[in-house]
Design a protein around this motif. Structure first.
Motif, PDB file in Angstrom:
ATOM      1  N   THR A   1       0.403  -1.020  -0.005  1.00 21.84           N
ATOM      2  CA  THR A   1      -0.121  -0.176   0.098  1.00 21.84           C
ATOM      3  C   THR A   1       1.173   1.429  -0.776  1.00 21.84           C
ATOM      4  OG1 THR A   1       0.395   0.199   2.242  1.00 21.84           O
ATOM      5  CG2 THR A   1      -1.830  -1.004   1.320  1.00 21.84           C
ATOM      6  N   ILE A   2       0.162   2.223   0.038  1.00 21.23           N
ATOM      7  CA  ILE A   2       1.075   3.103  -0.226  1.00 21.23           C
ATOM      8  C   ILE A   2       1.372   4.142   0.997  1.00 21.23           C
ATOM      9  CG2 ILE A   2      -0.313   5.237  -0.131  1.00 21.23           C
ATOM     10  CD1 ILE A   2       2.204   6.036  -2.070  1.00 21.23           C
ATOM     11  N   HIS A   3       1.105   4.019   2.459  1.00 22.26           N
ATOM     12  CA  HIS A   3       1.674   3.692   3.472  1.00 22.26           C
ATOM     13  C   HIS A   3       2.969   2.795   3.018  1.00 22.26           C
ATOM     14  CE1 HIS A   3      -2.220   5.942   4.571  1.00 22.26           C
ATOM     15  NE2 HIS A   3      -1.962   6.410   5.013  1.00 22.26           N
ATOM     16  N   ALA A   4       2.485   2.162   3.297  1.00 19.13           N
ATOM     17  CA  ALA A   4       3.860   0.860   3.724  1.00 19.13           C
ATOM     18  C   ALA A   4       4.696   1.065   2.744  1.00 19.13           C
ATOM     19  CB  ALA A   4       3.537  -0.809   3.883  1.00 19.13           C
ATOM     20  N   PHE A   5       4.931   1.505   1.075  1.00 20.16           N
ATOM     21  CA  PHE A   5       5.846   1.995   0.254  1.00 20.16           C
ATOM     22  C   PHE A   5       6.334   3.473   0.824  1.00 20.16           C
ATOM     23  CE2 PHE A   5       7.838   3.572  -3.713  1.00 20.16           C
ATOM     24  CZ  PHE A   5       8.270   2.528  -3.942  1.00 20.16           C
ATOM     25  N   SER A   6       5.711   3.824   1.282  1.00 21.27           N
ATOM     26  CA  SER A   6       6.141   5.386   1.534  1.00 21.27           C
ATOM     27  C   SER A   6       7.431   5.637   3.182  1.00 21.27           C
ATOM     28  CB  SER A   6       5.059   6.415   2.362  1.00 21.27           C
ATOM     29  OG  SER A   6       4.254   6.691   1.292  1.00 21.27           O
ATOM     30  N   TRP A   7       6.833   4.433   3.876  1.00 15.49           N
ATOM     31  CA  TRP A   7       7.441   4.225   4.965  1.00 15.49           C
ATOM     32  C   TRP A   7       9.022   3.486   4.964  1.00 15.49           C
ATOM     33  CZ3 TRP A   7       9.140   5.628   9.311  1.00 15.49           C
ATOM     34  CH2 TRP A   7      10.055   5.253  10.257  1.00 15.49           C
TER      35      TRP A   7
ATOM     36  N   LEU B   1       8.136   2.041 -10.626  1.00 11.35           N
ATOM     37  CA  LEU B   1       7.440   2.245  -9.974  1.00 11.35           C
ATOM     38  C   LEU B   1       6.050   1.962 -10.402  1.00 11.35           C
ATOM     39  CD1 LEU B   1       5.880   2.514  -6.988  1.00 11.35           C
ATOM     40  CD2 LEU B   1       6.519   4.735  -7.698  1.00 11.35           C
ATOM     41  N   LEU B   2       5.129   0.944 -10.375  1.00 13.32           N
ATOM     42  CA  LEU B   2       3.949   1.421 -11.332  1.00 13.32           C
ATOM     43  C   LEU B   2       2.635   1.016  -9.672  1.00 13.32           C
ATOM     44  CD1 LEU B   2       4.201  -2.089 -12.972  1.00 13.32           C
ATOM     45  CD2 LEU B   2       4.270   0.152 -13.850  1.00 13.32           C
ATOM     46  N   ILE B   3       1.287   2.639 -10.502  1.00 13.66           N
ATOM     47  CA  ILE B   3       0.733   2.592  -9.291  1.00 13.66           C
ATOM     48  C   ILE B   3      -0.366   2.285  -9.742  1.00 13.66           C
ATOM     49  CG2 ILE B   3      -0.342   4.113  -7.503  1.00 13.66           C
ATOM     50  CD1 ILE B   3       2.399   6.284  -8.082  1.00 13.66           C
ATOM     51  N   ASP B   4      -1.169   0.921  -9.183  1.00 10.06           N
ATOM     52  CA  ASP B   4      -3.036   0.967  -9.969  1.00 10.06           C
ATOM     53  C   ASP B   4      -3.728   1.663  -9.089  1.00 10.06           C
ATOM     54  OD1 ASP B   4      -4.883  -0.407 -10.393  1.00 10.06           O
ATOM     55  OD2 ASP B   4      -4.587  -2.418  -8.842  1.00 10.06           O
ATOM     56  N   GLU B   5      -4.848   1.889  -9.498  1.00  8.40           N
ATOM     57  CA  GLU B   5      -5.554   2.838  -8.841  1.00  8.40           C
ATOM     58  C   GLU B   5      -4.962   4.038  -8.281  1.00  8.40           C
ATOM     59  OE1 GLU B   5      -8.974   2.321  -8.788  1.00  8.40           O
ATOM     60  OE2 GLU B   5      -9.046  -0.257  -8.467  1.00  8.40           O
ATOM     61  N   SER B   6      -4.179   4.981  -9.767  1.00  2.00           N
ATOM     62  CA  SER B   6      -3.555   5.813  -9.433  1.00  2.00           C
ATOM     63  C   SER B   6      -4.130   7.209  -9.067  1.00  2.00           C
ATOM     64  CB  SER B   6      -2.361   6.064 -10.625  1.00  2.00           C
ATOM     65  OG  SER B   6      -3.562   6.600 -11.926  1.00  2.00           O
ATOM     66  N   GLN B   7      -5.770   7.239  -9.555  1.00  5.65           N
ATOM     67  CA  GLN B   7      -6.483   8.537  -9.493  1.00  5.65           C
ATOM     68  C   GLN B   7      -6.884   8.364  -8.056  1.00  5.65           C
ATOM     69  OE1 GLN B   7      -7.375   5.765 -11.061  1.00  5.65           O
ATOM     70  NE2 GLN B   7      -9.191   5.040  -9.585  1.00  5.65           N
TER      71      GLN B   7
ATOM     72  N   GLY C   1     -10.954  11.161  -1.321  1.00  2.41           N
ATOM     73  CA  GLY C   1     -10.694  12.485  -2.201  1.00  2.41           C
ATOM     74  C   GLY C   1      -9.584  13.292  -1.762  1.00  2.41           C
ATOM     75  N   HIS C   2      -8.598  11.887  -1.193  1.00  2.00           N
ATOM     76  CA  HIS C   2      -7.394  12.486  -1.602  1.00  2.00           C
ATOM     77  C   HIS C   2      -6.662  11.927  -2.308  1.00  2.00           C
ATOM     78  CE1 HIS C   2      -7.890   8.284   0.758  1.00  2.00           C
ATOM     79  NE2 HIS C   2      -6.891   8.039  -0.579  1.00  2.00           N
ATOM     80  N   GLY C   3      -7.368  11.927  -3.180  1.00  2.00           N
ATOM     81  CA  GLY C   3      -6.215  11.757  -4.275  1.00  2.00           C
ATOM     82  C   GLY C   3      -5.931  13.277  -5.560  1.00  2.00           C
ATOM     83  N   VAL C   4      -5.524  13.123  -6.149  1.00  2.00           N
ATOM     84  CA  VAL C   4      -4.762  14.161  -7.230  1.00  2.00           C
ATOM     85  C   VAL C   4      -6.997  15.068  -7.638  1.00  2.00           C
ATOM     86  CG1 VAL C   4      -3.879  15.391  -9.589  1.00  2.00           C
ATOM     87  CG2 VAL C   4      -2.480  14.589  -7.667  1.00  2.00           C
TER      88      VAL C   4
ATOM     89  N   THR D   1      -4.267   7.749  -4.936  1.00  2.00           N
ATOM     90  CA  THR D   1      -3.408   7.908  -4.299  1.00  2.00           C
ATOM     91  C   THR D   1      -3.339   9.091  -3.786  1.00  2.00           C
ATOM     92  OG1 THR D   1      -2.062   6.145  -5.589  1.00  2.00           O
ATOM     93  CG2 THR D   1      -0.735   7.315  -4.375  1.00  2.00           C
ATOM     94  N   HIS D   2      -2.976   9.323  -2.666  1.00  2.00           N
ATOM     95  CA  HIS D   2      -2.551  10.298  -2.346  1.00  2.00           C
ATOM     96  C   HIS D   2      -1.946  11.496  -2.698  1.00  2.00           C
ATOM     97  CE1 HIS D   2      -4.606   7.758   1.290  1.00  2.00           C
ATOM     98  NE2 HIS D   2      -3.154   8.256   1.682  1.00  2.00           N
ATOM     99  N   ALA D   3      -2.393  12.726  -3.013  1.00  2.79           N
ATOM    100  CA  ALA D   3      -2.064  13.338  -4.081  1.00  2.79           C
ATOM    101  C   ALA D   3      -0.281  14.003  -3.266  1.00  2.79           C
ATOM    102  CB  ALA D   3      -2.850  14.917  -3.801  1.00  2.79           C
ATOM    103  N   PRO D   4      -0.465  14.559  -2.427  1.00  7.63           N
ATOM    104  CA  PRO D   4       0.861  15.184  -2.041  1.00  7.63           C
ATOM    105  C   PRO D   4       1.971  13.988  -2.895  1.00  7.63           C
ATOM    106  CG  PRO D   4      -0.226  15.341  -0.182  1.00  7.63           C
ATOM    107  CD  PRO D   4      -0.953  13.872  -1.088  1.00  7.63           C
ATOM    108  N   VAL D   5       2.110  12.876  -2.469  1.00  9.78           N
ATOM    109  CA  VAL D   5       3.195  11.786  -2.537  1.00  9.78           C
ATOM    110  C   VAL D   5       2.899  11.701  -4.215  1.00  9.78           C
ATOM    111  CG1 VAL D   5       3.722   8.834  -2.933  1.00  9.78           C
ATOM    112  CG2 VAL D   5       2.682  10.572  -0.695  1.00  9.78           C
TER     113      VAL D   5
END
Length: 615
Positions: free
Chosen positions: A88-94, A199-205, A240-243, A207-211
Motif C-alpha cells: 500500500t502507499i503507506h507501507a511503501f512510503s515508510w 514503479l507502478l501505481i494501481d488505482e492512481s486516481q 477525496g485525498h487523490g489528485v 493515491t494520496h495527492a502529495p505523494v
C-alpha cells in the motif's frame, strides 16, 4: 477493432517497462477492463526478461495498490516472486523514509513549530472559554511536549496498520507528507530510483495527492532512469485525498494507452455506465463480443428507513421474476447489496452499536475497517477460529496451538511441568467454549475470561477498558484518550454475535458492502441502495444527482471553476457501483420525490421508462 485496441494497450505498457530506455505511461482502464491482468502480465514479462540484471544489481519492481487485499491478490498471481514488492502507499512510503531519522526529526521540528504558532493564533482570537478553545489548549500542550522531546527520539517507528500512539511513532498523515517532501530531493530521490527503476501505481486516481505529485516530479527530474506507470480511471476516483483530474497532470510526452473493452458487465450495464459518465469525460467502453444483454432496473421509493429491509427483499423477489434468476430470491446471500455508509450495513446486519463508538475515533478508523485493530483481532482471529473448530478435536487443538501464548516454546520450557501446562490450556479452552454454550456472551465477558486464563493475549486497550468498568457519562469529545477508553468500554458491552457479524462484513464475506469498498470487485447480482438521509453524509448527494434537490451555490461555483463537487463525486460513485454487476443490476433509491426522480433519470437517458418502478 476493440480486440486490437486491448492488445495495443497491453503491448504499449509492456514496451514501456524497459530498463535501458524507460517510458512512463498512464494506462486508462475503465471498469471491468482487465487492468489487474494487464498489470500482472506486464510485470511477469519484465521480470522474466530482466531477472538476471535486477538480481545482480539488487533492484526490485515496485507496485503500489490501494488495499492489503489487492496487494495479496497481485502477489499471489505473481507467485510471491521476491523481485516484485507490492504494498500500500503507506507501507511503501515508510519503507522509503525509514532510517532517515535526523531528516525526519528536523522536518517535525519545523512542522510542530508552525502548528504551535497556528494554534496560539487561534487561541488569541477565541472569545472566552468553550469546547473549541479547550480542545486547542490540549492540542497545544501535546504538540509542545512532542517538540520538547524530539531530541530524545533516536529512532522513529511506524505501523501502516497500527494506532501509532507511541512517543516515537509517526502517524499516517506524517508519513505521507514526509515522503512527499523527501522523495524529489536527494538523497532519497536516488534511493528511490536506484532501488526501484520501475514503479507502478494501481488505482492512481485515488493515491494520496502529495505523494503522487512528488513521484511525478521525480520522473520529470530523472526520466531516463525511472519508469513511472500509472494505472486507473479518473471516473473511479472515490476518495477525496487523490489528485483531482489526475489526467490533467500527466506530461505530454507520456504514452496513454487505453483499454476499451469491458469484460465484466452485460451490454445493458455497459450502456448505462457509458451514459452516466458521458457528461464527465469522453471515455466510452464496449461490451465484449459475447456479452449477455443483462437486466437493469431502478426502484424509486418514498418510504421510511424502518421499512427498508422488507422493501429490499420485495425488490429482490421482483428481480428474480424479471431475470428468471432464482438466486435473487434466495435471501441477502443471493446478491451483493451496496450501501453508502458502514452504519447502514450495521443496521441491516445488527452490528451498528458495536461499530459506531469505535468508528467515531479517528485514529481507530483504519484498523477498524481493515480488520487490523488489535481489539478486533483477539476475537476475529483468536476466538472465532477456536469456536469454528469446537466439533473437531484435531482442528480445535491446531486452532489453540497456533494462537495461544500458553503453548509458545518459551512458555512451555519455563512451565516446569509440561503435562500440567497442557492441562491448563485444555481447561482454559473448555472454559471459553462453555461460555458460548450457555448464552451469547458480551465481548467484555469473553475478554475477562481470556485475561483470567491467559489463553489468548488481550490488547492493553481492552485491559484498560475492563479495569474502568461499565461506561458512565460520555467524556469531553475533545479529550481523545478519554474518548478512546469510552469507545472500548461501549464495545465490550456488545454481544459477541455482533462481533462475528462485523468480522464477516470487514472480510468482505457478508452480502453487504459499501459503495466505496467494492471497487475492483464483481458480483453476478448487484443491488445498489441509495438513501442520502440514512447515510447522513455531506460529500455525496444522490438527490442532487437525480435532480430531486437543487445544487448549492458552492456546488455550482465548484462546477464552474472545474473543482470537485458533490454531484461529480456522486456520479463517480454511481458509476463504480453500477459497474460491479456481471448479470443484473437493481438500483434502489429512497427519495422524498420518487416521481420526479423517475422523470429525471428517463429524461437523462439513463433508463427507459419501462425500467423504472415507483414503489
Amino acid at each position: 477493432m476493440s480486440q486490437a485496441a486491448v492488445a495495443d494497450a497491453d503491448t504499449i505498457m509492456q514496451a514501456c517497462l524497459n530498463l535501458a530506455d524507460p517510458k512512463s505511461f498512464f494506462l486508462y482502464a475503465g471498469a471491468g477492463s482487465g487492468k489487474t491482468h494487464s498489470l500482472v502480465e506486464a510485470i511477469r514479462e519484465l521480470k522474466n526478461r530482466e531477472r538476471e540484471r535486477l538480481t545482480f544489481e539488487g533492484r526490485r519492481i515496485a507496485v503500489i495498490t490501494y488495499t492489503n487485499a489487492a496487494c495479496d491478490e497481485i502477489l499471489r498471481r505473481l507467485e510471491f516472486d521476491p523481485l516484485v514488492e507490492v504494498s500500500t502507499i503507506h507501507a511503501f512510503s515508510w519503507r522509503l523514509i525509514q532510517g532517515f531519522d535526523n531528516e525526519i526529526r528536523e522536518w517535525l521540528r519545523i512542522k510542530l513549530a508552525k502548528d504551535i504558532d497556528k494554534i496560539e493564533g487561534e487561541l488569541a482570537r477565541s472569545r472566552g472559554e468553550n469546547k473549541t478553545s479547550r480542545g486547542n489548549r490540549r492540542k497545544l500542550e501535546s504538540k509542545k511536549r512532542r517538540l520538547e522531546s524530539l531530541d530524545e527520539v533516536t529512532k522513529f517507528i511506524y505501523s501502516p496498520t497500527g494506532d501509532n500512539r507511541e512517543r516515537q511513532a509517526l502517524n499516517h498523515d506524517e508519513v505521507i507528507k514526509l515522503t512527499a517532501a523527501f522523495a524529489p530531493e536527494r538523497p532519497l530521490l536516488d534511493v528511490l530510483v536506484d532501488r526501484y527503476p520501475v514503479l507502478l501505481i494501481d488505482e492512481s486516481q485515488d493515491t494520496h495527492a502529495p505523494v503522487m505529485e512528488a513521484f511525478l516530479k521525480v520522473q520529470q527530474l530523472v526520466p531516463t532512469r525511472f519508469c513511472l506507470g500509472l494505472l486507473g480511471d479518473t471516473m473511479q476516483q472515490i476518495y477525496g485525498h487523490g489528485v483531482t483530474r489526475l489526467d490533467r497532470l500527466i506530461p505530454g510526452d507520456w504514452l496513454k494507452p487505453e483499454k476499451l473493452v469491458n469484460r465484466r458487465c452485460p451490454r445493458r450495464v455497459v450502456d448505462l455506465i457509458n451514459v452516466i459518465r458521458r457528461t464527465a469525460d469522453t471515455h466510452q467502453q464496449q461490451p465484449k463480443p459475447d456479452a449477455i444483454e443483462g437486466v437493469v432496473r431502478i426502484f424509486c421509493i418514498g418510504t421510511t428507513q424502518e421499512e427498508a429491509p422488507n422493501v429490499e427483499e420485495d425488490i429482490a423477489q421482483s428481480m428474480a421474476a424479471l431475470t428468471e434468476d432464482g438466486e435473487w430470491a434466495s435471501g441477502p446471500q443471493g446478491r451483493k447489496t451496496l450501501i453508502l455508509e458502514h452504519k447502514m450495513a450495521g443496521r441491516r446486519m445488527g452490528f451498528e452499536k458495536l461499530f459506531s463508538p469505535l468508528y467515531a475515533i479517528d485514529h481507530l478508523k483504519t484498523g477498524l475497517l481493515d480488520g487490523t485493530l488489535p481489539a478486533l483481532r483477539v476475537f476475529s482471529e483468536g476466538v472465532l477460529p477456536i469456536l469454528a473448530a469446537k466439533d473437531d478435536h484435531f482442528l480445535l487443538l491446531e486452532a489453540v496451538r497456533s494462537r495461544s501464548p500458553l503453548l509458545s516454546k518459551e512458555e512451555m520450557q519455563s512451565s516446569g511441568d509440561q503435562s500440567a501446562q497442557l492441562q491448563r490450556v485444555e481447561d482454559a479452552t473448555h472454559a471459553v467454549l462453555s461460555l458460548f454454550e450457555r448464552t451469547d456472551p458480551t465481548l467484555g465477558e469473553v475478554a475477562a475470561l481470556l485475561l483470567q486464563t491467559k489463553l489468548l493475549d488481550v490488547p492493553d486497550n481492552l485491559v484498560g477498558a475492563i479495569a474502568l468498568g461499565a461506561p458512565g457519562e460520555a467524556p469531553d469529545p475533545e479529550d481523545t484518550n478519554a474518548m478512546t477508553n469510552y469507545a472500548y468500554q461501549l464495545f465490550l458491552e456488545r454481544p459477541f454475535s455482533e462481533l462475528a457479524a462485523f468480522a464477516s462484513y470487514a472480510d468482505g464475506l457478508s452480502p453487504y458492502g459499501t459503495h466505496q469498498g467494492v471497487k475492483g470487485l464483481e458480483f453476478p447480482r448487484v443491488m445498489v441502495v441509495i438513501d442520502d438521509e440514512e447515510a447522513g453524509g455531506f460529500l455525496f448527494s444522490y438527490d442532487k444527482l437525480l435532480g430531486v434537490k437543487e445544487p448549492t451555490k458552492t456546488d455550482r461555483d465548484n462546477q464552474r471553476d472545474g473543482k470537485d463537487n458533490a454531484l461529480a463525486r456522486t456520479r463517480r460513485l454511481l458509476y463504480v457501483t453500477s459497474s460491479r454487476a456481471e448479470s443484473s443490476l437493481a438500483i434502489v433509491v429512497y427519495t422524498p420525490q420518487p416521481i420526479l426522480a423517475k422523470q429525471n433519470v428517463v429524461a437523462a437517458g439513463w433508463f427507459m421508462e419501462s425500467e423504472v418502478e415507483i414503489l
